[in-house]
Design an enzyme around this catalytic site. Sequence first.
Site, mmCIF file in Angstrom:
data_model
loop_
_atom_site.group_PDB
_atom_site.id
_atom_site.type_symbol
_atom_site.label_atom_id
_atom_site.label_comp_id
_atom_site.label_asym_id
_atom_site.label_seq_id
_atom_site.Cartn_x
_atom_site.Cartn_y
_atom_site.Cartn_z
ATOM 1 N N GLU A 295 -4.871 -4.918 -1.456
ATOM 2 C CA GLU A 295 -4.325 -4.607 -2.793
ATOM 3 C C GLU A 295 -2.995 -3.936 -2.516
ATOM 4 O O GLU A 295 -2.970 -2.780 -2.072
ATOM 5 C CB GLU A 295 -5.186 -3.582 -3.508
ATOM 6 C CG GLU A 295 -6.466 -4.064 -4.087
ATOM 7 C CD GLU A 295 -7.079 -2.958 -4.939
ATOM 8 O OE1 GLU A 295 -7.671 -2.057 -4.331
ATOM 9 O OE2 GLU A 295 -6.939 -2.999 -6.150
ATOM 10 N N CYS A 329 -0.409 1.843 -8.857
ATOM 11 C CA CYS A 329 0.083 0.509 -8.507
ATOM 12 C C CYS A 329 0.352 -0.329 -9.756
ATOM 13 O O CYS A 329 1.124 -1.265 -9.718
ATOM 14 C CB CYS A 329 -0.934 -0.188 -7.631
ATOM 15 S SG CYS A 329 -2.511 -0.306 -8.438
HETATM 16 N N1 NAD Z 1 -2.775 -2.808 -5.772
HETATM 17 C C1 NAD Z 1 -3.481 -1.710 -5.903
HETATM 18 O O1 NAD Z 1 -4.570 -1.689 -6.426
HETATM 19 C C2 NAD Z 1 -2.917 -0.440 -5.386
HETATM 20 C C3 NAD Z 1 -3.666 0.716 -5.556
HETATM 21 C C4 NAD Z 1 -3.152 1.915 -5.106
HETATM 22 C C5 NAD Z 1 -1.911 1.931 -4.500
HETATM 23 N N2 NAD Z 1 -1.220 0.800 -4.353
HETATM 24 C C6 NAD Z 1 0.085 0.840 -3.715
HETATM 25 O O2 NAD Z 1 0.007 1.761 -2.640
HETATM 26 C C7 NAD Z 1 1.280 2.300 -2.398
HETATM 27 C C8 NAD Z 1 1.183 3.811 -2.305
HETATM 28 O O3 NAD Z 1 0.461 4.152 -1.203
HETATM 29 P P1 NAD Z 1 1.130 4.671 0.125
HETATM 30 O O4 NAD Z 1 2.518 5.100 -0.071
HETATM 31 O O5 NAD Z 1 0.153 5.642 0.690
HETATM 32 O O6 NAD Z 1 1.159 3.320 0.932
HETATM 33 P P2 NAD Z 1 1.173 3.152 2.500
HETATM 34 O O7 NAD Z 1 1.048 1.704 2.733
HETATM 35 O O8 NAD Z 1 2.287 3.876 3.124
HETATM 36 O O9 NAD Z 1 -0.135 3.915 2.967
HETATM 37 C C9 NAD Z 1 -1.432 3.467 2.618
HETATM 38 C C10 NAD Z 1 -2.360 3.814 3.747
HETATM 39 O O10 NAD Z 1 -1.962 3.088 4.897
HETATM 40 C C11 NAD Z 1 -1.854 3.972 5.994
HETATM 41 N N3 NAD Z 1 -0.917 3.429 6.969
HETATM 42 C C12 NAD Z 1 0.426 3.603 7.024
HETATM 43 N N4 NAD Z 1 0.917 2.933 8.102
HETATM 44 C C13 NAD Z 1 -0.134 2.324 8.713
HETATM 45 C C14 NAD Z 1 -0.284 1.503 9.861
HETATM 46 N N5 NAD Z 1 0.745 1.144 10.604
HETATM 47 N N6 NAD Z 1 -1.525 1.071 10.181
HETATM 48 C C15 NAD Z 1 -2.583 1.427 9.439
HETATM 49 N N7 NAD Z 1 -2.517 2.210 8.355
HETATM 50 C C16 NAD Z 1 -1.307 2.651 7.983
HETATM 51 C C17 NAD Z 1 -1.438 5.294 5.363
HETATM 52 O O11 NAD Z 1 -1.681 6.373 6.232
HETATM 53 C C18 NAD Z 1 -2.331 5.295 4.130
HETATM 54 O O12 NAD Z 1 -3.631 5.698 4.475
HETATM 55 C C19 NAD Z 1 2.141 1.889 -3.551
HETATM 56 O O13 NAD Z 1 2.956 0.811 -3.142
HETATM 57 C C20 NAD Z 1 1.128 1.430 -4.600
HETATM 58 O O14 NAD Z 1 1.696 0.525 -5.515
HETATM 59 C C21 NAD Z 1 -1.707 -0.392 -4.761
HETATM 60 O O1 SSN Z 2 -3.061 2.412 -8.077
HETATM 61 C C1 SSN Z 2 -3.842 1.498 -8.237
HETATM 62 C C2 SSN Z 2 -5.201 1.548 -8.823
HETATM 63 C C3 SSN Z 2 -5.121 1.765 -10.267
HETATM 64 C C4 SSN Z 2 -6.444 1.569 -10.921
HETATM 65 O O2 SSN Z 2 -7.452 1.302 -10.255
HETATM 66 O O3 SSN Z 2 -6.475 1.680 -12.139
#
Ligand code: NAD
Ligand code: SSN
Length: 408
Positions: A295, A329
């Site tokens: 996601e 997100c």
């Molecule tokens: N689509 C969805 O449902 C959804 C839900 C929540 C958040 N998001 C997205 O998540 C992002 C925000 O989260 P973030 O800034 O923590 O994202 P991120 O990708 O930086 O981090 C997410 C996770 O990945 C880990 N991570 C970072 N580098 C890694 C690597 N090389 N190997 C393994 N793990 C690693 C981080 O420590 C964290 O636990 C935003 O872009 C948001 O839109 C999407």
């Molecule tokens: O940030 C993503 C998750 C949002 C939601 O589950 O409603």
Amino acid sequence: MAKAMMTLRRAAALGARHILTASSRVVPLRHMSADAGAAMEKIRAAGLLRTQGLIAGQWVDAYDGKTIEVQNPATGDVLANVSCMGSRETSDAIASANSTFYSWSKLTANERSKALRKWYDLIIAHKEELALLMTLEQGKPLKEALGEVNYGASFLEYFAEEAKRIYGDIIPPTLSDRRLLVLKQPVGVVGAITPWNFPLAMITRKVGPALACGCTVVVKPSEFTPLTALAAADLALQAGIPAGALNVVMGNAPEIGDALLQSTQVRTITFTGSTAVGKKLMAGSANTVKKVSLELGGNAPCIVFDDADIDVAVKGSLAAKFRNSGQTCVCANRILVQEGIYEKFASAFIKAVQSLHVGNGLEESTSQGPLINEAAVQKVEKFINDATSKVFLITISMHFPPNPEGMY
Ligand SMILES: NC(=O)c1ccc[n+]([C@@H]2O[C@H](COP(=O)([O-])OP(=O)(O)OC[C@H]3O[C@@H](n4cnc5c(N)ncnc54)[C@H](O)[C@@H]3O)[C@@H](O)[C@H]2O)c1
Ligand SMILES: O=CCCC(=O)O
């Protein structure tokens, strides 16, 4: 505020119709506020302030003793120092999940369902402490944090029920002397990597279905918000999820990620987070042919048409844009308004935004907590500068605390 005024003046000079302003600064650490101190005491008294990783049912330090700070984004205070783990701890967590897989997957669906339901009950019973912890480490207002506890717990409730409904299929064969049956079986160890914006719900949404169908899990929560994950894991143990079925490691993200990717015992990677990291995990899963479930970053326009009910449109757009201070997100990242309703919508929307209160999520009046960290503040500032450099962009001034100390 001087900065906000400058932004307003600049936008006015450019002929912009409205301006969204915000100010930011880095704050030195200081003593915890009375509210935060009392909240931490409550969490500690409930036994839910965990700072070590969870491997094979044991709470363990990083093997080299390293720790990382977890900060309160509302104040810059250090809330706790948690174990900063890496590849060795992750390998042990995988080994523990792998050996527990054989017993956990052999339980009946009903037995796994009962454990998940108990976990749900315990999370609900501790919703206040979990919400406080979430507000402290993530920043979202307490009311929103309570909402996330209910939301996060609901995945466990749902999958506790679905555990009993993992049906197979019977497929009409193409040869008369054959029978085709589809049996659904757990894949094995699941590596679950989660972001900071939903410190509980992103974990239960991954761990719930995995445990329900008999898989075991190694979770890596975000280093910004590990405390909620660790508290939830503590409640899982209390609920009777066996040692090793759920492991938690946090610290050096690339090292932990690589250990999960390289392991042949990890059969699925489930990840919520940025597109950049998602791509790395997808590529890294190819060598061991893992299943991958991603996601990634959202891209969400909100569209208001001429025939919209203005109150519904404003309420909906406000929620879509400002939930978790715009850090979900699915938050709207642009609002497209049809010409005929534009002026009416814009003035009602501005009024609604002006009623939002930015501040510490522990305070009753706060509707918008801080951003997660300094990088996020800088990113928003970049967006504001970009917006104010473009004549057609919209902006508004908002309520800020007089002397914000955190990530505002
Ligand atoms: N689509 C969805 O449902 C959804 C839900 C929540 C958040 N998001 C997205 O998540 C992002 C925000 O989260 P973030 O800034 O923590 O994202 P991120 O990708 O930086 O981090 C997410 C996770 O990945 C880990 N991570 C970072 N580098 C890694 C690597 N090389 N190997 C393994 N793990 C690693 C981080 O420590 C964290 O636990 C935003 O872009 C948001 O839109 C999407
Ligand atoms: O940030 C993503 C998750 C949002 C939601 O589950 O409603």
